[in-house]
Scaffold this active site. Structure first.
Site, PDB file in Angstrom:
ATOM      1  N   ASP A 233       3.290  -6.456   3.232  1.00  0.00           N
ATOM      2  CA  ASP A 233       2.890  -5.380   4.142  1.00  0.00           C
ATOM      3  C   ASP A 233       3.217  -5.761   5.588  1.00  0.00           C
ATOM      4  O   ASP A 233       2.426  -5.583   6.487  1.00  0.00           O
ATOM      5  CB  ASP A 233       1.389  -5.085   3.983  1.00  0.00           C
TER       6      ASP A 233
ATOM      7  N   GLU B 239      -4.848   1.857   2.665  1.00  0.00           N
ATOM      8  CA  GLU B 239      -4.961   0.662   3.517  1.00  0.00           C
ATOM      9  C   GLU B 239      -5.160   1.064   4.971  1.00  0.00           C
ATOM     10  O   GLU B 239      -5.928   0.451   5.693  1.00  0.00           O
ATOM     11  CB  GLU B 239      -3.706  -0.202   3.375  1.00  0.00           C
TER      12      GLU B 239
ATOM     13  N   HIS C 293       0.823  -1.222   0.000  1.00  0.00           N
ATOM     14  CA  HIS C 293       0.000   0.000   0.000  1.00  0.00           C
ATOM     15  C   HIS C 293       0.853   1.266   0.000  1.00  0.00           C
ATOM     16  O   HIS C 293       1.832   1.385   0.730  1.00  0.00           O
ATOM     17  CB  HIS C 293      -1.038   0.003   1.125  1.00  0.00           C
TER      18      HIS C 293
ATOM     19  N   ASP D  34       6.198   0.531   6.669  1.00  0.00           N
ATOM     20  CA  ASP D  34       4.754   0.360   6.477  1.00  0.00           C
ATOM     21  C   ASP D  34       4.208   1.473   5.601  1.00  0.00           C
ATOM     22  O   ASP D  34       3.841   2.514   6.106  1.00  0.00           O
ATOM     23  CB  ASP D  34       4.073   0.338   7.848  1.00  0.00           C
TER      24      ASP D  34
HETATM   25 ZN    ZN Z   1       0.687  -1.527   6.289  1.00  0.00          ZN
END
Ligand code: ZN
Length: 466
Positions: free
Chosen positions: A352, A324, A278, A290
């Site tokens: 992810d 996300e 994402h 992330d």
């Molecule tokens: Zn994530």
């Protein structure tokens, strides 16, 4: 031909097949480790663009940048898929303290994503410490009303998979405010979902469910060090007062995009395999783990296939999902459009879980498909990839789930992930170049094998010795 000859020829062709696969994987890892692009892309995404919260200007810049980079790869198609996303803005930096007999102790907090602001002048009240929703229910409205509820639940340290420890506490973060508000609380302070003792507060999404707007209370995360300090201070003085101030705001939805690139398959162009991560991130750090890592690894999969001279039989797409973190709108939109167009997706892989050393994959698929995948395990052994398990794949690809598709998640080592997750220290310097590249090569290898052998074709797969 007699039977013996057939057996010998079959055995030889299977061995050559397996040897080819060994060699192909070797090439893929070599390309990624000696000539990889993933780290340079991550550098730009993290250091030039920065945090990419949905609806922000940085998120739009990330869409533009990754689209351009995909175009440079000479794929068959690159396009943007429009999707409306929520826009939540943090506003000025939050402030918080509590009062002790020794004076004022400042603490590190951050608003949880989706929270309302504190009223003008901030929120100040006595504190009620709980660990779970059951504790809260036990205390009831008489004890909770007018107080700030402090949810002090630490990640369970003896769980080896830190995602399990995180999952064990995430409903308190997500729903803490809506539950506490029903008992009359004026705010919630949630212990950060971090495996480490430090001063970083970790944000993350929260929601109010069906709670009317007028009853919504502000919710913030507090650093693990300050959670311990607050808990200790409450033991000395249960009547101490806590103050916090935050000015976050929810705006109307805005237009954003998923970024998609495709290599069209030579033999089965209507069978789609996707790989993705994402593009949005939280705003406190630059979102390197992330999920900047997953984004650049996914782009790298298509580059490595091309660079290794692999011409996929099936259509392979990289999908960089938007939103996300606080809505999953991109993942839902991609699945919705795929269903409308009746596209046959046979495989989806998401990265992810951070850019750390890859350990393997978890698969959400049928037993038959898992048996097929098991046969490839020994191909990954030279790279110390040994973790193949049935389980969760990824949030963005989840909406594609049906009885036929194989969903997979890259599983890196998880020990340090929640030290950085959703916090100001999720930054480029926390990602190791080699570890990131190993992850990209591992993903590419799995995509290569699925493309070559397809799914549900267990009988055609060579048996590879252990
Ligand atoms: Zn994530």
């Amino acid at each position: 031909m007699n039977r013996v000859l057939v057996v010998i020829i079959t055995f030889l062709s299977i061995s050559i097949y397996a040897q080819n696969d060994e060699q192909t994987l070797k090439n893929i890892y070599k390309q990624s480790l000696t000539n990889g692009q993933s780290y340079a892309w991550l550098d730009y995404l993290s250091n030039t663009i920065g945090g990419r919260l949905s609806g922000s200007q940085n998120a739009a810049l990330a869409v533009e940048y990754t689209k351009n980079e995909l175009e440079k790869l000479g794929l068959d198609k690159v396009w943007l898929q429009p999707v409306m996303v929520p826009k939540w803005v943090r506003g000025t930096k939050e402030m918080a303290y509590f009062e002790t007999e020794l004076g004022v102790k400042k603490v590190n907090i951050c608003a949880l994503g989706g929270s309302v602001a504190t009223p003008n002048g901030g929120t100040k009240a006595k504190v009620l410490e709980v660990a779970t929703f059951e504790d809260l229910a036990g205390l009831g409205e008489a004890k909770v009303k007018g107080k700030i509820v402090f949810i002090n639940r630490a990640l369970q340290a003896d769980l080896i998979n830190t995602f399990e420890a995180y999952g064990g506490c995430s409903s308190e973060r997500y729903s803490g405010a809506s539950v506490a508000a029903k008992y009359g609380a004026v705010g919630t302070i949630v212990r950060s979902l971090s495996s480490r003792q430090d001063d970083y507060p970790h944000t993350g999404s929260m929601g109010y469910g069906d709670l009317p707007v007028s009853q919504r209370i502000p919710s913030a995360a507090i650093s693990t060090n300050d959670a311990v300090a607050l808990s200790e201070a409450l033991k000395d003085n249960p009547n101490l007062e806590f103050y916090f101030e935050q000015s976050c705001q929810q705006f109307d939805d805005v237009l954003s995009h998923n970024v998609i690139g495709e290599i069209t398959g030579s033999d089965f162009p209507n069978e789609y395999m996707i790989v993705g991560g994402h593009l949005d991130s939280w705003d406190l750090g630059d979102g390197s783990h992330d999920d900047g890592a997953g984004v650049v690894q996914s782009i790298e999969v298509l580059r490595l296939l091309k660079e290794s001279g692999i011409k996929p039989k099936r259509s392979i797409r990289v999908v960089l999902f938007m939103n996300e973190e606080n809505g999953l709108r991109g993942g839902r939109k991609y699945a919705e459009v795929a269903a409308e167009k009746e596209e046959n997706h046979i495989f989806a892989l998401e990265s992810d879980s951070g850019g750390f050393t890859p350990r393997g994959f978890s698969f959400d698929c049928s037993k038959g498909n898992l048996a097929q995948i098991e046969q490839w395990r020994s191909l990954f052994k030279p790279y110390l990839i040994h973790f193949f398990e049935k389980g969760y794949s990824g949030a963005d690809i989840g909406p594609l789930k049906n009885d036929n598709i194989v969903l997979a998640g890259l599983r890196p080592d998880s020990q340090r992930y929640f030290d950085h997750h959703h916090a100001a220290n999720d930054t480029f310097d926390a990602v190791n170049k080699r570890e990131l590249e190993l992850g990209a090569a591992t993903m590419t290898s799995l995509v290569y094998l699925f493309d070559k052998y397809g799914v549900n074709q267990v009988k055609n797969i060579p048996q590879i010795k252990d």
